[in-house]
Design a protein around this motif. Structure first.
Motif, PDB file in Angstrom:
ATOM      1  N   GLN A  34       0.837  -1.210   0.000  1.00 48.43           N
ATOM      2  CA  GLN A  34       0.000   0.000   0.000  1.00 48.43           C
ATOM      3  C   GLN A  34       0.867   1.254   0.000  1.00 48.43           C
ATOM      4  O   GLN A  34       0.613   2.201  -0.761  1.00 48.43           O
ATOM      5  CB  GLN A  34      -0.927  -0.023   1.217  1.00 48.43           C
ATOM      6  N   TYR A  35       1.894   1.259   0.844  1.00 47.61           N
ATOM      7  CA  TYR A  35       2.816   2.384   0.815  1.00 47.61           C
ATOM      8  C   TYR A  35       3.550   2.437  -0.530  1.00 47.61           C
ATOM      9  O   TYR A  35       3.852   3.522  -1.041  1.00 47.61           O
ATOM     10  CB  TYR A  35       3.825   2.286   1.957  1.00 47.61           C
ATOM     11  N   LYS A  78       1.348   4.259  -3.007  1.00 50.43           N
ATOM     12  CA  LYS A  78       1.316   5.693  -2.690  1.00 50.43           C
ATOM     13  C   LYS A  78       2.622   6.373  -3.093  1.00 50.43           C
ATOM     14  O   LYS A  78       2.626   7.481  -3.656  1.00 50.43           O
ATOM     15  CB  LYS A  78       1.076   5.884  -1.183  1.00 50.43           C
ATOM     16  N   LYS A 103       3.111   6.789  -6.931  1.00 49.75           N
ATOM     17  CA  LYS A 103       2.342   7.919  -7.455  1.00 49.75           C
ATOM     18  C   LYS A 103       2.963   9.251  -7.023  1.00 49.75           C
ATOM     19  O   LYS A 103       3.002  10.205  -7.799  1.00 49.75           O
ATOM     20  CB  LYS A 103       0.894   7.843  -6.970  1.00 49.75           C
ATOM     21  N   LEU A 104       3.467   9.295  -5.798  1.00 49.31           N
ATOM     22  CA  LEU A 104       4.017  10.530  -5.253  1.00 49.31           C
ATOM     23  C   LEU A 104       5.381  10.867  -5.840  1.00 49.31           C
ATOM     24  O   LEU A 104       5.656  12.017  -6.221  1.00 49.31           O
ATOM     25  CB  LEU A 104       4.128  10.407  -3.728  1.00 49.31           C
ATOM     26  N   GLU A 128      -7.977   2.519  -3.511  1.00 49.71           N
ATOM     27  CA  GLU A 128      -8.002   3.676  -2.622  1.00 49.71           C
ATOM     28  C   GLU A 128      -6.618   4.318  -2.497  1.00 49.71           C
ATOM     29  O   GLU A 128      -6.506   5.536  -2.319  1.00 49.71           O
ATOM     30  CB  GLU A 128      -8.501   3.259  -1.232  1.00 49.71           C
ATOM     31  N   CYS A 129      -5.585   3.510  -2.616  1.00 50.49           N
ATOM     32  CA  CYS A 129      -4.212   4.017  -2.508  1.00 50.49           C
ATOM     33  C   CYS A 129      -3.749   4.696  -3.786  1.00 50.49           C
ATOM     34  O   CYS A 129      -2.698   5.352  -3.788  1.00 50.49           O
ATOM     35  CB  CYS A 129      -3.249   2.880  -2.159  1.00 50.49           C
ATOM     36  N   GLY A 130      -4.504   4.531  -4.879  1.00 50.48           N
ATOM     37  CA  GLY A 130      -4.161   5.224  -6.109  1.00 50.48           C
ATOM     38  C   GLY A 130      -3.793   4.351  -7.277  1.00 50.48           C
ATOM     39  O   GLY A 130      -3.379   4.866  -8.329  1.00 50.48           O
ATOM     40  N   ARG A 133       2.066  14.832   2.425  1.00 53.46           N
ATOM     41  CA  ARG A 133       2.158  14.323   1.051  1.00 53.46           C
ATOM     42  C   ARG A 133       2.068  12.809   1.010  1.00 53.46           C
ATOM     43  O   ARG A 133       1.476  12.243   0.083  1.00 53.46           O
ATOM     44  CB  ARG A 133       3.456  14.806   0.401  1.00 53.46           C
ATOM     45  N   LEU A 134       2.648  12.133   1.983  1.00 54.03           N
ATOM     46  CA  LEU A 134       2.507  10.680   2.110  1.00 54.03           C
ATOM     47  C   LEU A 134       1.440  10.410   3.153  1.00 54.03           C
ATOM     48  O   LEU A 134       1.647  10.638   4.346  1.00 54.03           O
ATOM     49  CB  LEU A 134       3.828  10.036   2.512  1.00 54.03           C
ATOM     50  N   THR A 135       0.290   9.955   2.707  1.00 50.22           N
ATOM     51  CA  THR A 135      -0.831   9.724   3.617  1.00 50.22           C
ATOM     52  C   THR A 135      -0.712   8.352   4.270  1.00 50.22           C
ATOM     53  O   THR A 135      -0.100   7.434   3.707  1.00 50.22           O
ATOM     54  CB  THR A 135      -2.161   9.833   2.868  1.00 50.22           C
ATOM     55  N   ILE A 154      -1.531   4.565   5.887  1.00 45.89           N
ATOM     56  CA  ILE A 154      -2.336   3.388   5.599  1.00 45.89           C
ATOM     57  C   ILE A 154      -3.185   3.082   6.835  1.00 45.89           C
ATOM     58  O   ILE A 154      -3.018   3.704   7.889  1.00 45.89           O
ATOM     59  CB  ILE A 154      -1.462   2.171   5.232  1.00 45.89           C
TER      60      ILE A 154
END
Length: 341
Positions: free
Chosen positions: A180-181, A184, A187-188, A209-211, A307-309, A311
Motif C-alpha cells: 500500500q505504501y 502511494k 504515485k508521489l 483507494e491508494c491510487g 504528502r505521504l498519507t 495506511i
C-alpha cells in the motif's frame, strides 16, 4: 517493565516482567508507544528464518515512542522528544556502514532481530542517537509504520527511479502494508501508472483507494496477459512484495527489456532467470532491504508534510500480541497492526 519475548521457535510470545534497561554513555531509553507487527516477525517466530543469536528475545523492529532518559554524551535528543527509531543497526565500521547503508552491515545488530531487544516492550534501549528521527507533528504510535512499512518500499522505489517512466506502468504485487505504501510512493515520487495485483478482494479494493490505476486478481490464469496488455507490452519496473515462486515468475515475465524487478517480500520463493524463457534481455533483478537513516528522515518528512498519507492501522495492546500474530498469519490485516505497550 512488561515485554513480549520469544523463548523458542514455533512457540507463542510470552508477556512477562523483565528488567527495565538503563541508558549508558551515548544510549537512549525510549518509552515505546507503537511497535509495528511485521510479516518478517512471522518468519522469525515460526523458525523459517532462524536468525536469532539468543533466546528469549524481545522482537519488534518497527518502533516509535518518546525519549524517556538519555545517557551521558547524548546531544541530539532529550527526554520528552517524540521519535521514530531506525532499526537497521550496524557495526559502524564496514563498507556498508561507512557509506550510510547500515541495514546492509556485514555483522548486523538489527533491533529485535539480534542480540538487541526490540520494541514489543514498554521501553526500548537504543545504542546511538543517530538512530532516532524526531517527530514534529505525528503521534509516535501512528508514525511507527514509517520505520519499515513505508521505509522499505521507499528505498526500493528510489533505487528503481532510473527505470520509472511516466509513460510506462509499474507493477506492484501484494497489497499488504508495504504494498500500500508502495503504491502511494510510486504515485508521489514517480507519477507512473500503477498496476496492482493481489489474490485478496479486500486488498484489491484498498489498492484502488491508494491510487492504483489498474487492479488485478492474482489468481486469474490470465493475469500476465492482462498486465502485458495494460502496460503495452510489459512494465518498466516490478515490485514484488510477496516473494513467492509464483509472484517472482510473474514479476520477471511482466517486465519489458531494460526494466527492473525488485524483490521486497520474503515468502521463500526462488527467482528463476532464464533469458528468452522467464525474463527478457537486460532486465535487472535486485533484492532490496529496508532503508537508511537518511531515507527514514525523508519518509518522515513526506508523512509530516501530508504528502505521504497513512495506511490503515489497527492498534493492539501488548497482552493481545499473540492474537495480532494470528490475525496477520490468516490474512485478516488490511494495513498494519501496531502494538501499543
Amino acid at each position: 517493565m512488561r515485554a513480549a519475548r520469544l523463548h523458542a521457535y514455533g512457540q507463542p510470545l510470552v508477556v512477562e516482567e523483565v528488567p527495565t534497561p538503563e541508558p549508558g554513555p551515548g544510549q537512549i531509553l525510549v518509552r515505546v508507544q507503537g511497535a509495528g507487527f511485521c510479516h518478517s516477525d512471522l518468519h522469525v517466530i515460526s523458525g523459517e528464518l532462524p536468525v536469532l543469536p539468543r533466546m528469549p528475545l524481545i522482537l519488534g523492529h518497527e518502533n516509535a515512542g518518546v525519549v524517556e532518559a538519555v545517557g551521558p554524551g547524548v546531544r541530539a535528543v532529550a527526554p520528552g522528544d517524540p521519535v521514530v527509531v531506525f532499526g537497521g543497526w550496524g557495526c559502524g565500521f564496514c563498507d556498508s556502514c561507512v557509506e550510510g547503508a547500515e541495514q546492509l552491515c556485514a555483522t548486523p545488530g538489527w533491533v529485535g532481530l539480534s542480540n538487541y531487544d526490540g520494541g514489543y516492550a514498554e521501553y526500548l534501549l537504543v545504542p546511538q542517537e543517530r538512530y532516532l528521527v524526531k517527530l514534529a507533528k505525528l503521534e509516535p504510535r501512528a508514525a511507527a509504520p514509517l520505520a519499515d512499512a513505508a521505509l522499505t518500499p521507499y528505498r526500493a522505489i528510489r533505487l528503481a527511479r532510473p527505470y520509472l517512466q511516466p509513460d510506462h506502468a509499474a507493477l506492484v504485487i501484494g497489497v499488504g502494508g508495504l504494498g500500500q505504501y508502495g503504491i502511494k510512493l510510486l504515485k508521489l515520487l514517480a507519477g507512473v501508472p500503477v498496476i496492482a495485483v493481489d489474490i485478496d478482494e479486500t486488498k484489491r479494493a484498498v489498492a484502488r483507494e491508494c491510487g492504483a490505476d489498474h487492479v488485478l486478481d492474482g489468481r486469474d490464469p490470465e493475469v500476465l496477459a492482462q498486465v502485458q496488455s495494460l502496460s503495452g507490452g510489459g512494465v518498466t519496473a516490478a515490485f514484488d512484495f510477496v516473494g513467492s515462486d509464483a509472484t517472482l515468475e510473474l514479476s520477471l515475465a511482466a517486465t519489458r527489456p531494460r526494466g527492473k524487478v525488485s524483490q521486497i517480500g520474503l515468502a521463500g520463493g526462488t527467482a528463476k532467470l532464464r533469458v528468452l524463457q522467464t525474463v527478457g534481455f537486460e532486465v535487472a533483478f535486485e533484492a532490496t532491504l529496508w532503508g537508511t537513516v537518511k531515507e527514514l528522515r525523508e519518509v518522515v518528512a513526506l508523512a509530516e508534510s501530508g504528502r505521504l498519507t497513512p495506511i490503515d492501522v489497527v492498534y493492539r495492546p501488548l497482552d493481545e500480541i499473540n492474537q495480532a500474530k494470528e490475525e496477520l498469519e490468516h490474512g485478516r490485516v488490511g494495513g498494519r497492526i501496531v502494538i501499543t505497550p
